[in-house]
Design a protein around this motif. Structure first.
Motif, short mmCIF file in Angstrom:
data_model
loop_
_atom_site.label_atom_id
_atom_site.label_comp_id
_atom_site.label_asym_id
_atom_site.label_seq_id
_atom_site.Cartn_x
_atom_site.Cartn_y
_atom_site.Cartn_z
N GLN A 76 -25.71 -22.25 16.65
CA GLN A 76 -26.63 -23.17 17.32
C GLN A 76 -26.19 -23.43 18.75
N ILE A 77 -24.88 -23.57 18.94
CA ILE A 77 -24.34 -23.76 20.29
C ILE A 77 -24.62 -22.53 21.15
N TYR A 80 -28.11 -22.56 22.27
CA TYR A 80 -28.30 -23.60 23.29
C TYR A 80 -27.83 -23.08 24.65
N ALA A 81 -26.75 -22.33 24.68
CA ALA A 81 -26.24 -21.79 25.94
C ALA A 81 -27.29 -20.94 26.64
N ALA A 182 -18.05 -30.32 20.11
CA ALA A 182 -18.29 -30.28 21.56
C ALA A 182 -17.21 -29.48 22.28
N ALA A 185 -18.26 -25.96 21.93
CA ALA A 185 -19.33 -25.75 22.91
C ALA A 185 -18.75 -25.56 24.30
N PHE A 189 -19.42 -22.25 26.53
CA PHE A 189 -20.11 -22.39 27.82
C PHE A 189 -19.23 -21.87 28.96
N GLY A 217 -22.73 -28.44 30.87
CA GLY A 217 -23.27 -28.00 29.60
C GLY A 217 -22.92 -28.92 28.45
N VAL A 218 -21.66 -29.36 28.39
CA VAL A 218 -21.24 -30.24 27.30
C VAL A 218 -21.93 -31.59 27.40
N ARG A 220 -24.87 -32.23 28.62
CA ARG A 220 -26.27 -32.07 28.19
C ARG A 220 -26.33 -31.82 26.68
N TRP A 221 -25.40 -31.05 26.16
CA TRP A 221 -25.40 -30.76 24.72
C TRP A 221 -25.15 -32.05 23.93
N HIS A 225 -27.08 -34.10 20.98
CA HIS A 225 -26.36 -34.19 19.70
C HIS A 225 -25.47 -35.43 19.71
#
Length: 377
Positions: A76-77, A80-81, A182, A185, A189, A217-218, A220-221, A225
């Motif tokens: 999923q991560i 998302y990237a 995270a 992630a 990223f 990125g983190v 926003r992720w 989440h």
């Protein structure tokens, strides 16, 4: 399927040419050159040999449930990237390898006794970088000992992930898959950012760009989440406080080394600063309620190589954050602007980054970097 000799040769050349810090060191005598070549090739192909497609693992009902959950989250991560951050959509991080050790590579950093300027290793294709990497800790320690005998201060850092710059499909690894979501992630990223852009011979530029992408990125992720934000906040808060501590002493050391004081006075004051740094860390740790995550970093000698290696990854982050703000936080436009900057001579790039670093947006970015992830929505 058997691999043809021609294909194996192409793969070997790619390993030499692409793995950050793992390329063939130019200028070594013949046997040393061959030895470094061999460990790079063998280490990387051993890791690739262990990798299995995530889809195949998830189809196997016998895999450990904890690993299954992590692989699903990593998929999923990875998606998302691509969809949210505009990072490359390829085979990287769509396979998994358990390499049966805590780190994938060990990077050796070295610096003089009265300077934070890191020793450079000049490599094929990637150019001169401020470290040299090994798949074996023993080999890394041996090289560090060699540099130490020549008068350098050294630091061997275990690295949980690295990028082959898109030449290979880099796998997920046991070295980071079980970290907070995270943090997984963040690593994905960061390493994918190196596939977007890599400037030959400019470690600070490359790593600062990747850290900028990972940070944005983190954040926003996590906004998408929020359940992961709570578990990550404590983990990240400790790192931010540690980073602030080290950076404060880095600045003090740079002022000391740049002063006109005699070398003997500089050496004595350097020792005092390191004693003070240890005391400040102990005081900081006391506020953490038993968390000891950075004890290992302080367990060995504090030296210029350690402090210098820290600065390499963060030097231009506020400047890149300011550039992103100029592009209205649009990542694809930001990537285009950084690529355009990367084509200019290094002196011009650094001048542009230094100018960005003096802007209010860069100052705001420095404040943001000290702000808990959970607090930003």
């Amino acid at each position: 399927m058997p691999i043809s000799s021609a294909k194996l040769l192409r793969w070997a050349l790619r390993v030499i040419a692409s793995v950050s810090g793992l390329g063939l060191l130019m200028g070594l005598p013949g046997c040393g050159q061959v030895g470094y070549y061999a460990q790079s090739i063998n280490g990387h192909f051993t890791m690739l040999h262990e990798a299995q497609p995530v889809a195949d693992l998830l189809a196997d009902s016998s895999i450990d449930p904890r690993l299954r959950a992590r692989l699903v989250e990593a998929e999923q991560i990875r998606s998302y990237a691509v969809t949210a951050l505009g990072e490359p959509d390829n085979g990287s991080y769509r396979s998994y390898a358990d390499i049966k050790r805590p780190f994938v590579v060990y990077n050796v950093f070295a610096a003089p006794t009265l300077s934070l300027k890191l020793h450079e290793s000049c490599l094929l294709v990637v150019g001169c970088v401020e470290y040299r990497g090994y798949y074996s800790r023993d080999s890394a320690e041996a090289y560090a000992a060699e540099l130490h005998r020549d008068g350098w201060e050294t630091f061997v850092a275990g690295i949980p992930a690295y990028s082959t710059l898109g030449y290979f499909d880099d796998p997920l690894l046991n070295t980071f898959i079980y970290l907070p979501r995270a943090e997984v992630a963040r690593m994905i990223f960061h390493e994918l950012a190196h596939q977007i852009l890599f400037v030959r011979g400019d470690t600070a530029f490359n790593e600062s760009f990747a850290v900028t992408v990972e940070t944005v990125g983190v954040r926003r992720w996590l906004a998408a989440h929020p359940d992961a934000a709570i578990e990550y906040e404590r983990y990240d808060a400790h790192r931010r406080q540690f980073r602030k501590l080290v950076d404060g002493y880095r600045q003090r050391l740079e002022l000391l080394y740049g002063s006109s004081e005699p070398d003997a006075e500089k050496a004595a004051k350097k020792d005092v600063l390191f004693i003070s740094m240890r005391a400040d860390y102990e005081a900081l740790k006391a506020s953490w309620g038993g968390y000891k995550g950075f004890d290992l970093w302080f367990a060995t000698d504090l030296n210029n190589a350690k402090i210098g290696s820290f600065a390499t990854y963060n030097q231009w982050v506020p400047a890149f954050m300011a550039l992103l703000a100029q592009e209205n936080d649009d990542l694809p436009k930001f990537y285009a602007a950084v690529k355009a900057m990367s084509k200019r001579p290094e002196t011009e790039r650094n001048a542009s980054l230094a100018a960005l670093d003096r802007t209010p947006a860069a100052s705001a970015a420095r404040t943001l970097m000290d702000t808990p992830m959970q607090a930003v929505r």
